[in-house]
Design a protein around this motif. Structure first.
Motif, PDB file in Angstrom:
ATOM      1  N   GLY A 292     -40.521  67.985  20.706  1.00 42.19           N
ATOM      2  CA  GLY A 292     -39.880  68.319  19.438  1.00 42.19           C
ATOM      3  C   GLY A 292     -40.283  69.717  18.969  1.00 42.19           C
ATOM      4  O   GLY A 292     -41.070  70.411  19.628  1.00 42.19           O
ATOM      5  N   LEU A 293     -39.708  70.173  17.829  1.00 43.90           N
ATOM      6  CA  LEU A 293     -40.029  71.508  17.313  1.00 43.90           C
ATOM      7  C   LEU A 293     -41.246  71.442  16.399  1.00 43.90           C
ATOM      8  O   LEU A 293     -41.267  70.639  15.481  1.00 43.90           O
ATOM      9  N   ASP A 294     -42.212  72.243  16.668  1.00 44.42           N
ATOM     10  CA  ASP A 294     -43.342  72.251  15.738  1.00 44.42           C
ATOM     11  C   ASP A 294     -42.994  73.140  14.534  1.00 44.42           C
ATOM     12  O   ASP A 294     -42.063  73.957  14.592  1.00 44.42           O
ATOM     13  N   PRO A 295     -43.681  72.938  13.422  1.00 48.70           N
ATOM     14  CA  PRO A 295     -43.311  73.662  12.172  1.00 48.70           C
ATOM     15  C   PRO A 295     -43.301  75.177  12.350  1.00 48.70           C
ATOM     16  O   PRO A 295     -42.444  75.870  11.797  1.00 48.70           O
ATOM     17  N   ILE A 296     -44.226  75.680  13.162  1.00 49.52           N
ATOM     18  CA  ILE A 296     -44.272  77.155  13.284  1.00 49.52           C
ATOM     19  C   ILE A 296     -43.004  77.659  13.953  1.00 49.52           C
ATOM     20  O   ILE A 296     -42.394  78.643  13.526  1.00 49.52           O
ATOM     21  N   ARG A 297     -42.560  76.933  15.027  1.00 52.72           N
ATOM     22  CA  ARG A 297     -41.305  77.347  15.671  1.00 52.72           C
ATOM     23  C   ARG A 297     -40.130  77.241  14.703  1.00 52.72           C
ATOM     24  O   ARG A 297     -39.249  78.099  14.682  1.00 52.72           O
ATOM     25  N   LEU A 298     -40.142  76.131  13.933  1.00 50.95           N
ATOM     26  CA  LEU A 298     -39.047  75.948  12.972  1.00 50.95           C
ATOM     27  C   LEU A 298     -38.942  77.135  12.003  1.00 50.95           C
ATOM     28  O   LEU A 298     -37.866  77.681  11.730  1.00 50.95           O
ATOM     29  N   ILE A 299     -40.103  77.529  11.499  1.00 47.62           N
ATOM     30  CA  ILE A 299     -40.117  78.664  10.544  1.00 47.62           C
ATOM     31  C   ILE A 299     -39.592  79.921  11.244  1.00 47.62           C
ATOM     32  O   ILE A 299     -38.784  80.678  10.708  1.00 47.62           O
ATOM     33  N   PHE A 300     -40.013  80.109  12.511  1.00 45.39           N
ATOM     34  CA  PHE A 300     -39.589  81.293  13.247  1.00 45.39           C
ATOM     35  C   PHE A 300     -38.069  81.308  13.431  1.00 45.39           C
ATOM     36  O   PHE A 300     -37.394  82.302  13.153  1.00 45.39           O
ATOM     37  N   VAL A 301     -37.533  80.119  13.841  1.00 44.38           N
ATOM     38  CA  VAL A 301     -36.080  80.032  14.058  1.00 44.38           C
ATOM     39  C   VAL A 301     -35.330  80.272  12.747  1.00 44.38           C
ATOM     40  O   VAL A 301     -34.350  81.022  12.691  1.00 44.38           O
TER      41      VAL A 301
END
Ligand SMILES: O=C(O)CCC(=O)C(=O)O
Ligand SMILES: [Fe+2]
Length: 293
Positions: free
Chosen positions: A1-10
């Motif tokens: 799944g997407l971790d929060p840091i990746r989510l923020i980056f995207v």
């Protein structure tokens, strides 16, 4: 799944569009060959003049504002009112006479701007007249009026408006004059006497000429000076240099102290004049010149 840091980056990338591909810009439209209408040119000039008045910038290469010569207050009190050049622009001018004021401005037009005016005028010159009619033995040059809508008039007109603060409709279409060897313009004032019957049709539209801007368009090693006999001043033509004076007071009475003449030419001499009138031209007489195409 997407971790929060990746989510923020995207989310950041999507939000800023930082990765979006640049689209090629559409090609610039080809320059229009059609001459703009007089109304469009005037509207455009009005904006340009307002902008340059705000920025108090002029593109001619006169001396810096610090070179301004202050006039003693006592002489101001005695004088009748005449057209005032704004103080910012006065600072770029050289004083040839304090009272009455006669100023010079080196580099008012660039050499290529001068050359363009000569190039156009050379095709449409006719024998010069005085106040728009009658051949006159006192003026032996050839000259023409150029339509202000010509692109080659633009730079000069803009600078004249910035210098004078006049409305575009107060400025006559520019006149270009060529003198060859021996040709001259004998002593004269740039406007008619108010009560001169011959001057009435001239004065009817726009009233008196209140400011003269005379620009020398070419280098003239010998002859052709402009002489102000009452002031003891002779101006030698220099390419791009302008002289500025008020040939009449605001009330329209001419100032005889500014009588002047073009001394006989030796080398060929070209000048361009702009005149500012008391009132705007409402009937299309002096800013209506179709000139010869
Ligand atoms: O050519 C000159 O030096 C002066 C011209 C002039 O005074 C005029 O055309 O009114
Ligand atoms: Fe003159």
């Amino acid at each position: 799944g997407l971790d929060p840091i990746r989510l923020i980056f995207v989310a950041f990338i999507l939000g800023t569009g930082a990765l979006s591909l640049r689209r090629p810009r559409p090609a610039a439209p080809a320059p229009r060959q059609v001459r703009p209408s007089r109304a469009a040119v005037i509207e455009d000039l009005r904006h340009a003049a307002a902008a340059s008045a705000q920025a108090t910038k002029l593109s001619f290469d006169g001396p810096p504002a610090s070179a301004r010569t202050e006039r003693p207050a006592s002489t101001l009190l005695k004088r009748r009112r005449r057209w005032e050049i704004s103080a910012d622009h006065l600072g770029r001018l050289t004083v040839l006479s304090h009272s009455p004021p006669l100023h010079a401005c080196g580099g008012f037009l660039r050499p290529e701007e001068c050359a363009q005016l000569i190039g156009t005028a050379a095709r449409v010159l006719v024998r010069s007249t005085v106040y728009g009619h009658a051949l006159d033995a006192s003026r032996t040059s050839r000259s023409c009026l150029l339509a202000r809508t010509r692109p080659e008039c633009r730079a000069a007109l803009e600078k004249v408006l910035a210098l004078s603060g006049a409305l575009p409709e107060q400025v006559e279409d520019p006149q270009v004059t060529c003198y060859t060897r021996g040709q001259r313009y004998e002593p004269h004032c740039d406007g008619p006497e108010l009560h001169d019957p011959q001057g009435q049709s001239f004065l009817q539209c726009g009233g008196q000429r209140l400011l003269t801007v005379l620009i020398y368009l070419n280098a003239v090693p010998r002859g052709g000076r402009t002489r102000f006999s009452q002031l003891g001043v002779e101006v030698a033509p220099e390419q791009g240099k302008a002289i500025v004076f008020a040939p009449a007071f605001l009330d329209g009475e001419i100032d005889a102290a500014l009588v002047h003449e073009a001394l006989p030419a030796e080398d060929e001499k070209w000048v361009c004049q702009f005149w500012i009138r008391q009132r705007p031209d409402t009937t299309g007489v002096f800013m209506h010149n179709p000139d010869a195409q």
